[in-house]
Design a protein around this motif. Sequence first.
Motif, PDB file in Angstrom:
ATOM      1  N   LEU A   1     145.025  11.723 105.742  1.00 19.35           N
ATOM      2  CA  LEU A   1     144.236  11.329 106.911  1.00 19.35           C
ATOM      3  C   LEU A   1     142.824  11.886 106.821  1.00 19.35           C
ATOM      4  O   LEU A   1     142.636  13.045 106.436  1.00 19.35           O
ATOM      5  N   PRO A   2     141.816  11.091 107.211  1.00 20.53           N
ATOM      6  CA  PRO A   2     140.445  11.621 107.278  1.00 20.53           C
ATOM      7  C   PRO A   2     140.381  12.789 108.266  1.00 20.53           C
ATOM      8  O   PRO A   2     141.173  12.858 109.221  1.00 20.53           O
ATOM      9  N   ALA A   3     139.443  13.689 108.044  1.00 19.93           N
ATOM     10  CA  ALA A   3     139.346  14.921 108.840  1.00 19.93           C
ATOM     11  C   ALA A   3     139.382  14.705 110.355  1.00 19.93           C
ATOM     12  O   ALA A   3     140.122  15.414 111.049  1.00 19.93           O
ATOM     13  N   PRO A   4     138.631  13.762 110.917  1.00 29.54           N
ATOM     14  CA  PRO A   4     138.673  13.621 112.387  1.00 29.54           C
ATOM     15  C   PRO A   4     140.059  13.233 112.905  1.00 29.54           C
ATOM     16  O   PRO A   4     140.531  13.776 113.911  1.00 29.54           O
TER      17      PRO A   4
ATOM     18  N   TRP B   1     161.309   8.397 113.957  1.00 31.48           N
ATOM     19  CA  TRP B   1     160.652   8.443 115.262  1.00 31.48           C
ATOM     20  C   TRP B   1     159.681   7.274 115.446  1.00 31.48           C
ATOM     21  O   TRP B   1     159.304   6.947 116.564  1.00 31.48           O
ATOM     22  N   LEU B   2     159.305   6.639 114.353  1.00 33.48           N
ATOM     23  CA  LEU B   2     158.300   5.581 114.388  1.00 33.48           C
ATOM     24  C   LEU B   2     158.903   4.194 114.582  1.00 33.48           C
ATOM     25  O   LEU B   2     158.203   3.251 114.925  1.00 33.48           O
TER      26      LEU B   2
ATOM     27  N   GLU C   1     146.031   5.469 122.323  1.00 30.13           N
ATOM     28  CA  GLU C   1     144.668   5.779 122.759  1.00 30.13           C
ATOM     29  C   GLU C   1     143.651   5.566 121.654  1.00 30.13           C
ATOM     30  O   GLU C   1     142.512   5.186 121.927  1.00 30.13           O
ATOM     31  N   GLU C   2     144.062   5.863 120.421  1.00 33.54           N
ATOM     32  CA  GLU C   2     143.164   5.788 119.273  1.00 33.54           C
ATOM     33  C   GLU C   2     143.786   4.884 118.201  1.00 33.54           C
ATOM     34  O   GLU C   2     144.441   5.365 117.278  1.00 33.54           O
ATOM     35  N   PRO C   3     143.571   3.563 118.344  1.00 31.56           N
ATOM     36  CA  PRO C   3     144.202   2.626 117.410  1.00 31.56           C
ATOM     37  C   PRO C   3     143.880   2.892 115.934  1.00 31.56           C
ATOM     38  O   PRO C   3     144.727   2.672 115.075  1.00 31.56           O
ATOM     39  N   ARG C   4     142.688   3.381 115.634  1.00 27.03           N
ATOM     40  CA  ARG C   4     142.364   3.680 114.227  1.00 27.03           C
ATOM     41  C   ARG C   4     143.292   4.771 113.693  1.00 27.03           C
ATOM     42  O   ARG C   4     143.816   4.655 112.589  1.00 27.03           O
TER      43      ARG C   4
ATOM     44  N   VAL D   1     150.381   4.993 110.517  1.00 29.04           N
ATOM     45  CA  VAL D   1     151.442   4.077 110.095  1.00 29.04           C
ATOM     46  C   VAL D   1     151.270   3.701 108.623  1.00 29.04           C
ATOM     47  O   VAL D   1     152.252   3.662 107.866  1.00 29.04           O
ATOM     48  N   ARG D   2     150.037   3.456 108.191  1.00 27.79           N
ATOM     49  CA  ARG D   2     149.809   3.112 106.789  1.00 27.79           C
ATOM     50  C   ARG D   2     150.212   4.266 105.877  1.00 27.79           C
ATOM     51  O   ARG D   2     150.848   4.059 104.830  1.00 27.79           O
ATOM     52  N   THR D   3     149.883   5.482 106.264  1.00 25.62           N
ATOM     53  CA  THR D   3     150.229   6.645 105.450  1.00 25.62           C
ATOM     54  C   THR D   3     151.740   6.850 105.399  1.00 25.62           C
ATOM     55  O   THR D   3     152.298   7.121 104.327  1.00 25.62           O
ATOM     56  N   VAL D   4     152.415   6.711 106.539  1.00 21.83           N
ATOM     57  CA  VAL D   4     153.878   6.830 106.542  1.00 21.83           C
ATOM     58  C   VAL D   4     154.478   5.733 105.654  1.00 21.83           C
ATOM     59  O   VAL D   4     155.416   5.989 104.896  1.00 21.83           O
TER      60      VAL D   4
END
Length: 151
Positions: free
Chosen positions: A11-14, A79-80, A112-115, A121-124
């Motif tokens: 995941l990117p830092a933010p 859980w997803l 809240e944060e779709p990005r 989800v892509r990473t999982v």
Amino acid sequence: MTKATKLLTALPAPQRQRLMDLAREVSFAEDARIFEADGTADRFWVIRSGAVSLDQRVTALQRVTVANLGAGDLLGWSWLFPPYRWDFGAEAFSPVRAYEFDAHAVLALCEEEPRLGFLLVRTVAEILAHRLEMTRGQLMDRYAAPRRGVL
């Protein structure tokens, strides 16, 4: 074979920081059962140290290890996806330290944060694809190898 994807480093830092704001540090003693197959999948973990065995019950008395996880690995993905039940069981193979995430809080953050939701989800999905590839390789090694006395 491709290198295993690690959830937090992918995941990117933010987005990683937003997810980590929901983390809580936990530990499991060696041989502790973390969850059982068909139990409610309402959380997941990222292993910080130690080792975890994923297992499948074969009989009432026998479990078979299907995967071993270590530092940086995602523990739990059920859980997803509905019906939110564990597909496997998990046991600490050694003392384990991990970040624990409440699934409901993470899913709310993803809404809240779709990005962040998309990246998570892509990473999982990448992690699951890697594990399937590893399992396929293990099955090929086990069942495609010639057996003595068999032509």
